[in-house]
Design an enzyme around this catalytic site. Structure first.
Site, PDB file in Angstrom:
ATOM      1  CE  LYS A 103      47.261  70.616  35.546  1.00 18.74           C
ATOM      2  NZ  LYS A 103      46.544  69.868  36.605  1.00 18.74           N
TER       3      LYS A 103
ATOM      4  N   GLY B  18      49.976  85.367  51.911  1.00 16.69           N
ATOM      5  CA  GLY B  18      48.595  84.927  51.740  1.00 16.69           C
ATOM      6  C   GLY B  18      48.440  83.491  52.198  1.00 16.69           C
TER       7      GLY B  18
ATOM      8  NE  ARG C 292      44.557  91.243  54.549  1.00 18.23           N
ATOM      9  CZ  ARG C 292      43.875  91.703  53.507  1.00 18.23           C
ATOM     10  NH1 ARG C 292      43.928  92.982  53.194  1.00 18.23           N
ATOM     11  NH2 ARG C 292      43.152  90.895  52.765  1.00 18.23           N
TER      12      ARG C 292
ATOM     13  CE1 TYR D   7      44.974  73.693  34.124  1.00 18.53           C
ATOM     14  CE2 TYR D   7      45.308  72.367  32.159  1.00 18.53           C
ATOM     15  CZ  TYR D   7      44.564  72.688  33.273  1.00 18.53           C
ATOM     16  OH  TYR D   7      43.414  71.999  33.539  1.00 18.53           O
TER      17      TYR D   7
ATOM     18  CE  LYS E 275      39.981  58.965  19.100  1.00 19.54           C
ATOM     19  NZ  LYS E 275      38.685  59.677  19.033  1.00 19.54           N
TER      20      LYS E 275
ATOM     21  CG  HIS F 289      45.312  77.666  32.276  1.00 19.84           C
ATOM     22  ND1 HIS F 289      46.385  78.125  32.998  1.00 19.84           N
ATOM     23  CD2 HIS F 289      44.288  77.546  33.170  1.00 19.84           C
ATOM     24  CE1 HIS F 289      46.035  78.278  34.262  1.00 19.84           C
ATOM     25  NE2 HIS F 289      44.777  77.938  34.385  1.00 19.84           N
TER      26      HIS F 289
ATOM     27  NE  ARG G  47      39.500  67.988  37.374  1.00 24.02           N
ATOM     28  CZ  ARG G  47      40.566  67.198  37.423  1.00 24.02           C
ATOM     29  NH1 ARG G  47      40.437  65.909  37.114  1.00 24.02           N
ATOM     30  NH2 ARG G  47      41.746  67.666  37.766  1.00 24.02           N
TER      31      ARG G  47
END
Length: 593
Positions: free
Chosen positions: A287, A116, A150, A284, A490, A345, A446
């Protein structure tokens, strides 16, 4: 007393296969069903007949390596040794007819075929990742890359196409052009159908020409739709697999649409491949911050004692994209956001987060613990799921299209582009802790992050400083997977000055500030692991089964009942229903506070 000695089996990523010069040792090790040792002993070393019917062509080792026969040995030699009370099996270094894989390592080659090769994934991710590995000196000395698709294309046209997406690392620009030329010289192309044994046999012939008699290992990356990759696996296995080295196949998601289709897909793959040859990729897991998750937890004493229901109030896995389907509507409509993001994910990250300490860092030990977590989880209930779909929205002079405005999407589509869910793990460590997932497209930002919200401090002396909103005092560990990788905690802190005023501050590890080296792309890490036979970051079939068993019932219910998604504007924070879901479990989404 008779003692039988045999060498232990070898299960390494490389194709190591050692055999004894003794026929009895060989059969006892690889074909013990053909020799009844107990009957031999009971006859007190009477006449011994050994069936030496060749079976080597039927023996396929781990990763598809084919066993090679030992030299012919007469029966009386092992018989005498057996009567003397010991049957030795020669160590590998004494075997003259066994392939010495260590000595052949320098002479071996890796052939990588991208099936592919003309698609977007190959152009944007796979070829650039392979070049980055070459640039860093991570690929073997002898390697060849073939594109297979292909489309009619020459080697020169493939190289021209690939060159447009190659870049050198920001922190290493030396000899960039020269490195690109060297890499492209190793890239070739073969055009063929994905279901043609003949076309793959032609590919095999070309691969052998470039392997030039070296000990060959082959990696196939299937960057093609799932409805055709079984044919490609069949053809690659039967016509283009390595004769003596390993053969591995990387399979891209989606791995089915539900439990039934996923199981059927696995059965089809295993007709032609062993489980050890199948590398189900979830990028993922490659990552940097996801791989660092186990390091953060298991190598820092301050975190492991807190990693349970005693200290953690809830855990959030949040994924958001600030763009819509845009060109992938036809594909996406068949799967939706739950199958596309949550079931793979986010669930894989959850399993890594919540698993018990593995016995070792061995791939099987880690994956065993992940499976235990997945099997301890309750199947997702419809009441614990919120779905949404983005609609057209105008901001200023710009109009953003809705999901069904995509020409490849049916106008009456109910496919969710947003989902939020609450999951639970029924074990001693996590009983009662809500694990919240949220994933959506066309949102305001994002990002991908893990948020760990800790319990309130019992009898906190400073509660009055926070008023009635105790959530403001919540300690929170945030692992930002993308963009701008970071880990921050935090904490509550006194504001300098007179009086006692508190605020929340971040103890921040921003990767770009701490580390000058650019973080490798996830595909680089996963491709390198596949070449080296490291399976830790790839998904095993029983993991896949356990994952689908959690989501299949609710997916079927959503589709059977034709649940209408809640609509939200393009570029917003998502449907309001997600807030109500979190509030049911007395939780606030950390990314919206």
């Amino acid at each position: 007393m008779v003692t039988l000695y045999s060498s232990p089996s070898t299960h390494s990523s490389g194709p190591v296969a050692s055999y004894s010069n003794s026929s009895i040792g060989l059969y006892n090790y690889h074909h013990n069903k053909q020799i009844a040792v107990s009957s031999i002993l009971s006859r007190k070393f009477g006449s011994l007949q050994i069936n030496q019917k060749p079976f080597w062509n039927a023996v396929r080792m781990q990763d598809g390596a084919v066993a090679t026969p030992p030299s012919k040995i007469e029966n009386e030699t092992p018989l005498k040794k057996l009567k003397n009370g010991i049957l030795p099996v020669a160590p590998p270094k004494e075997q003259k007819d066994t392939i010495d894989f260590d000595s052949n390592k320098a002479k071996s080659t890796v052939s990588i075929t991208v099936v592919g090769a003309s698609g977007d994934l190959a152009k944007k991710k796979i070829f650039p990742a392979l070049f980055a590995l070459y640039y860093e000196g991570c690929l073997p000395e002898h390697f060849t890359i073939f594109g297979y698709a292909r489309s009619k294309m020459t080697d020169a046209e493939l190289r021209n196409m690939v060159s447009k997406t190659l870049t050198c690392r920001i922190d290493k620009r030396e000899n960039c052009g020269e490195k690109m030329e060297q890499f492209l010289e190793r890239c070739f192309y073969h055009s063929g159908q994905y279901d043609s044994l003949e076309n793959f046999a032609e590919l095999d012939k070309k691969l052998k020409e470039h392997e030039a008699g070296r000990f060959s290992n082959r990696l196939f990356y299937l960057s093609i739709p799932p409805n055709i990759f079984i044919n490609a696996v069949r053809c690659a296995s039967l016509s283009a697999s390595s004769a003596h080295g390993w053969t591995r196949v990387i399979v891209e998601k989606p791995f089915g649409r539900d439990s039934e289709s996923s199981a059927a897909l696995t059965r089809s793959l295993k007709q032609y491949l062993n489980e050890d040859q199948i590398f189900r990729i979830d990028h993922y897991l490659g990552k940097e911050l996801v791989e660092n998750l186990s390091v953060l937890r298991f190598s820092n004493l301050i975190f492991e004692p807190l990693w349970s229901r005693q200290c953690i109030r809830n855990v959030q896995f949040i994924f958001s994209e600030d763009f819509g389907t845009e060109g992938r509507g036809g594909y996406f409509d068949h799967y939706g956001i739950i199958r596309d993001i949550m079931q793979n994910h986010l669930l894989q990250i959850l399993a890594l987060f919540a698993m018990e300490t593995p016995v070792s860092l061995d791939a099987e030990d880690i994956r065993n613990e992940k499976v235990k977590v997945l099997r301890s989880m309750r199947p997702l209930q419809l009441d614990d799921v919120i779905i949404g779909q983005y609609k057209c929205h105008t901001k200023g002079d710009v109009t953003y299209p809705g999901y069904t405005d995509d020409k490849t999407v049916p106008k009456d589509s109910l496919t969710p582009t947003f989902a939020a869910a609450a999951l639970f793990i029924d074990n001693a460590r996590w009983d009662g802790v809500p694990f919240l997932m949220k994933a959506g497209k066309a949102l305001h930002t994002r990002s991908a992050e893990i948020r760990v919200q800790f319990r309130h401090v019992p009898g906190n002396l400073y509660n009055k400083n926070f008023g009635s909103d105790l959530d403001q005092a919540t300690n929170e560990l945030v692992i930002r997977v993308q963009p701008n990788e970071a880990i921050y905690l935090k904490i509550n802190n006194k504001v300098p000055g007179l009086g006692m005023r508190l605020d929340r501050s971040n103890l921040n590890l921003l990767y770009s500030a701490r580390y000058s080296k650019e973080i490798p792309d996830a595909y680089e890490r996963l491709l390198l692991d596949a070449i080296e036979g490291e399976r830790r970051l790839f998904i095993r079939s029983d993991e896949l089964d356990a994952a689908w068993s959690l989501f299949t019932p609710v997916l079927k219910e959503l589709e059977d009942k034709k649940i209408v998604p809640e609509y939200y504007p393009y570029g917003s924070r998502g449907p309001i229903g997600a807030h109500y879901l979190a509030a049911r479990y007395k939780v606030r989404w950390g990314d919206l506070v």
